[in-house]
Design a protein around this motif. Structure first.
Motif, PDB file in Angstrom:
ATOM      1  N   ALA A 188      59.567  22.396  79.432  1.00  0.00           N
ATOM      2  CA  ALA A 188      58.404  21.994  80.165  1.00  0.00           C
ATOM      3  C   ALA A 188      58.102  23.257  81.183  1.00  0.00           C
ATOM      4  O   ALA A 188      59.042  24.014  81.179  1.00  0.00           O
ATOM      5  CB  ALA A 188      58.958  20.715  81.073  1.00  0.00           C
ATOM      6  N   GLN A 190      56.716  24.054  85.173  1.00  0.00           N
ATOM      7  CA  GLN A 190      56.096  23.752  86.399  1.00  0.00           C
ATOM      8  C   GLN A 190      55.754  24.717  87.325  1.00  0.00           C
ATOM      9  O   GLN A 190      56.455  25.407  88.167  1.00  0.00           O
ATOM     10  CB  GLN A 190      57.322  22.900  87.096  1.00  0.00           C
ATOM     11  CG  GLN A 190      57.656  21.566  86.263  1.00  0.00           C
ATOM     12  CD  GLN A 190      58.621  20.982  87.010  1.00  0.00           C
ATOM     13  OE1 GLN A 190      59.812  21.332  87.338  1.00  0.00           O
ATOM     14  NE2 GLN A 190      58.353  19.630  87.333  1.00  0.00           N
ATOM     15  N   LYS A 232      46.477  24.687  81.971  1.00  0.00           N
ATOM     16  CA  LYS A 232      47.019  23.608  81.530  1.00  0.00           C
ATOM     17  C   LYS A 232      47.122  23.854  79.907  1.00  0.00           C
ATOM     18  O   LYS A 232      48.097  23.231  79.307  1.00  0.00           O
ATOM     19  CB  LYS A 232      46.544  22.208  81.891  1.00  0.00           C
ATOM     20  CG  LYS A 232      47.528  20.884  81.545  1.00  0.00           C
ATOM     21  CD  LYS A 232      46.699  19.657  82.165  1.00  0.00           C
ATOM     22  CE  LYS A 232      46.628  19.683  83.805  1.00  0.00           C
ATOM     23  NZ  LYS A 232      45.932  18.436  84.283  1.00  0.00           N
ATOM     24  N   ALA A 233      46.110  23.894  79.398  1.00  0.00           N
ATOM     25  CA  ALA A 233      45.867  23.854  77.933  1.00  0.00           C
ATOM     26  C   ALA A 233      46.647  25.088  77.401  1.00  0.00           C
ATOM     27  O   ALA A 233      47.334  24.814  76.390  1.00  0.00           O
ATOM     28  CB  ALA A 233      44.474  24.211  77.413  1.00  0.00           C
ATOM     29  N   ILE A 235      49.371  26.711  78.627  1.00  0.00           N
ATOM     30  CA  ILE A 235      50.879  26.421  78.971  1.00  0.00           C
ATOM     31  C   ILE A 235      51.448  25.406  77.976  1.00  0.00           C
ATOM     32  O   ILE A 235      52.263  25.642  77.386  1.00  0.00           O
ATOM     33  CB  ILE A 235      50.915  26.190  80.250  1.00  0.00           C
ATOM     34  CG1 ILE A 235      50.970  27.256  81.438  1.00  0.00           C
ATOM     35  CG2 ILE A 235      52.411  25.479  80.549  1.00  0.00           C
ATOM     36  CD1 ILE A 235      51.114  26.872  82.658  1.00  0.00           C
ATOM     37  N   ARG A 236      50.621  24.303  77.784  1.00  0.00           N
ATOM     38  CA  ARG A 236      51.129  23.209  76.874  1.00  0.00           C
ATOM     39  C   ARG A 236      50.924  23.849  75.270  1.00  0.00           C
ATOM     40  O   ARG A 236      51.930  23.479  74.517  1.00  0.00           O
ATOM     41  CB  ARG A 236      50.193  22.030  76.775  1.00  0.00           C
ATOM     42  CG  ARG A 236      50.453  20.895  75.746  1.00  0.00           C
ATOM     43  CD  ARG A 236      49.424  19.670  75.840  1.00  0.00           C
ATOM     44  NE  ARG A 236      49.906  18.967  77.400  1.00  0.00           N
ATOM     45  CZ  ARG A 236      48.899  18.785  78.421  1.00  0.00           C
ATOM     46  NH1 ARG A 236      47.737  19.065  78.140  1.00  0.00           N
ATOM     47  NH2 ARG A 236      49.448  18.075  79.286  1.00  0.00           N
ATOM     48  N   SER A 237      50.129  24.650  75.131  1.00  0.00           N
ATOM     49  CA  SER A 237      49.883  25.080  73.801  1.00  0.00           C
ATOM     50  C   SER A 237      51.408  25.961  73.549  1.00  0.00           C
ATOM     51  O   SER A 237      51.804  26.014  72.419  1.00  0.00           O
ATOM     52  CB  SER A 237      48.786  26.150  73.675  1.00  0.00           C
ATOM     53  OG  SER A 237      48.741  26.674  72.293  1.00  0.00           O
ATOM     54  N   THR A 240      54.644  23.744  73.396  1.00  0.00           N
ATOM     55  CA  THR A 240      54.661  23.141  72.350  1.00  0.00           C
ATOM     56  C   THR A 240      55.182  24.045  70.981  1.00  0.00           C
ATOM     57  O   THR A 240      55.813  23.569  70.329  1.00  0.00           O
ATOM     58  CB  THR A 240      53.536  22.320  72.106  1.00  0.00           C
ATOM     59  OG1 THR A 240      53.139  21.575  73.383  1.00  0.00           O
ATOM     60  CG2 THR A 240      53.387  21.403  70.756  1.00  0.00           C
ATOM     61  N   TRP A 243      58.871  24.748  71.034  1.00  0.00           N
ATOM     62  CA  TRP A 243      59.547  23.850  70.900  1.00  0.00           C
ATOM     63  C   TRP A 243      59.693  23.193  69.243  1.00  0.00           C
ATOM     64  O   TRP A 243      60.558  23.092  68.809  1.00  0.00           O
ATOM     65  CB  TRP A 243      59.349  22.291  71.690  1.00  0.00           C
ATOM     66  CG  TRP A 243      60.114  21.293  71.567  1.00  0.00           C
ATOM     67  CD1 TRP A 243      59.661  20.117  70.964  1.00  0.00           C
ATOM     68  CD2 TRP A 243      61.407  20.916  71.837  1.00  0.00           C
ATOM     69  NE1 TRP A 243      60.656  19.280  70.947  1.00  0.00           N
ATOM     70  CE2 TRP A 243      61.811  19.774  71.464  1.00  0.00           C
ATOM     71  CE3 TRP A 243      62.496  21.859  72.547  1.00  0.00           C
ATOM     72  CZ2 TRP A 243      63.118  19.330  71.521  1.00  0.00           C
ATOM     73  CZ3 TRP A 243      63.753  21.335  72.535  1.00  0.00           C
ATOM     74  CH2 TRP A 243      63.948  19.849  72.225  1.00  0.00           C
TER      75      TRP A 243
END
Length: 461
Positions: A188, A190, A232-233, A235-237, A240, A243
């Motif tokens: 994650a 933050q 947000k897009a 960082i999530r990319s 993911t 991971w």
């Protein structure tokens, strides 16, 4: 009877006490002489100490470590590994003699064919201190070591964090302390935002960037209180991507499905050491002396050697040389005059590239980049140096954990760029932040002379 009082006769030969001025002058002179003597003596003692330490380092660095048969190499990953092995001068102030990542990789490669090396012992302590990029580089090197030599790899930790377990998952035996825990919970991010805090103190931060640079989000930290949709897009990319890559690799080496590994993370079910063993993530529980017993009894280990010491025995052969230029840290302008500052100094890197390009004995240049970016001018200077060097010989960029912004710009004109699936790169763009602190200063009673509010308040003409 009258009592007689004894009066001590006055010694006329005794000197009169000095006056206040003379006393102060004498004290000051004494302090100055004392300070001078102490500093001179201290300086010479320090020079003797440094020369002695340097001589010691020079002698130990040239000493040959004799590798005895049936030796296991211990790779201690409980502390961070630097990109570059410290030079002799830096070793004077270093806490240990740890090798840099490139020298460790070279040692692992040499150990493949070294008949004296029986195997590798990975010690991770309370958890690996390495980032995802370095961890993957080490894992790939260990994977090659294992495949080409058929020698065992044993991993032990008091407890595994996720990077540590990712590395250990390549081992033939994965052991953990009976009271340890496997921290397996996913990735994650933050980010922290200071926009509201600055406003509380009447500081307005202006963020200036091109309209096409919505993903250049670093400046948003000072102007917002939440992530923008673009930030947000992205960082999530990338989390993911990291991971999924890690889970796929562990799925292969530990013979567990991706679905199982994701379920373990979602349920936080591996904190109990016995649950981690039952799930197949940990092979066995035990203490470090149990690991050493296994290496002795099962794999006939007779000696244990620190891999950092073994790395010093590895020397390159042949007439053709490859230069390695390091660009690690924030990009800054100028030169590193003291030699002890950290950062990517544009003039120093450019000079190193020019020197390597003009050296006929050097056949290629590796530019090792681990940088989040920084100063524009320094970046342009290094980019131009890369382009000059490329006209004379190959320039290969090796990206470590991070090659973002200016770190990517200095890379993009190389002959070839090599990155890892866990390398963070990109962040192409430019931004500037300008703080507006006028109101904050006025609240503290600080005005500019030509401020109209100053004239109104003080009645100046």
């Amino acid at each position: 009877m009258e009592e007689k009082q004894y009066v001590k006769p006055i010694d006329k030969s005794a000197k009169e006490p000095m006056g206040f001025g003379k006393t102060m002058l004498a004290s000051a002179l004494g302090m100055a002489i004392g300070f001078f003597v102490i500093n001179i003596v201290g300086f010479f003692l320090m020079m003797v100490l440094i020369v002695g330490m340097a001589a010691g380092i020079s002698s130990t660095s040239t000493d040959t470590v004799k590798v005895k048969p049936n030796t296991f190499l211990k790779l201690d990953l409980s502390t961070a590994i630097a990109e570059r092995t410290p030079g002799e001068l830096q070793q004077l102030f270093a806490e240990d003699e740890s090798a840099g990542i490139i020298d460790i990789l070279a040692a692992l490669q040499a150990a493949q064919t070294d008949k004296a090396i029986r195997g590798i012992y990975l010690y991770l302590g309370a958890g690996s201190a390495q980032s995802w990029g370095q961890t993957e580089e080490l894992r790939l090197a260990l994977q090659e070591f294992k495949a080409s030599s058929n020698k065992p790899i044993i991993a032990y930790a008091d407890g595994y964090n996720q990077t540590g377990y990712y590395l250990a998952s390549i081992a033939d035996i994965v052991m953990m302390h009976p009271a340890g825990a496997l921290d397996w919970r996913g990735i994650a991010a933050q980010p922290m935002f200071y926009g509201d805090l600055l406003k509380k103190y009447s500081v307005e931060m202006d963020l200036i960037r091109p309209t096409s640079n919505a993903y250049k989000s670093a400046g948003e930290t000072y102007t917002m209180n939440h992530m923008s949709e673009a930030n947000k897009a992205q960082i999530r990319s990338y989390i993911t991507s990291i991971w999924n890559h890690v889970v796929a690799d562990i799925s292969t080496t530990r013979n567990l499905s991706v679905a199982e590994l994701n379920t373990f993370a979602d349920n936080l079910s591996l904190n109990n050491p016995y649950s981690a063993v039952a799930a197949g993530m940990i092979g066995t529980l035990g203490f470090e002396h149990d690991v050493k017993s296994i290496m002795k009894d099962r794999y006939k280990m007779k000696h244990l050697l620190d891999l950092n010491k073994y790395a010093k025995t590895i020397s390159s052969t042949g007439d053709e040389k490859i230069a390695v230029v390091y660009a690690e840290g924030n990009v800054v302008t100028g030169t590193n005059k003291s030699g002890f500052q950290s950062g990517v100094f544009g003039d120093d890197v450019a000079k190193a590239l020019d020197d390597a390009a003009n050296d006929d004995d050097i056949k290629a240049i590796i530019l090792r980049v681990n940088s989040p970016g920084g100063a524009v001018i320094a970046s342009e200077i290094m980019t131009a140096a890369v382009m000059r060097a490329k006209t004379k010989k190959p320039v290969i960029v090796s990206m470590s954990d991070l090659a973002a912004s200016a770190g990517y710009e200095i890379s993009c004109n190389a002959t070839k760029i090599v990155a890892l699936p866990t390398t963070l790169t990109g962040s192409i763009g430019v931004f500037a932040t300008i703080p507006q602190v006028g109101e904050a200063l006025r609240k503290q009673g600080i005005y500019r002379r030509n401020d109209p509010r100053y004239h109104h308040r003080h009645g100046d003409d």
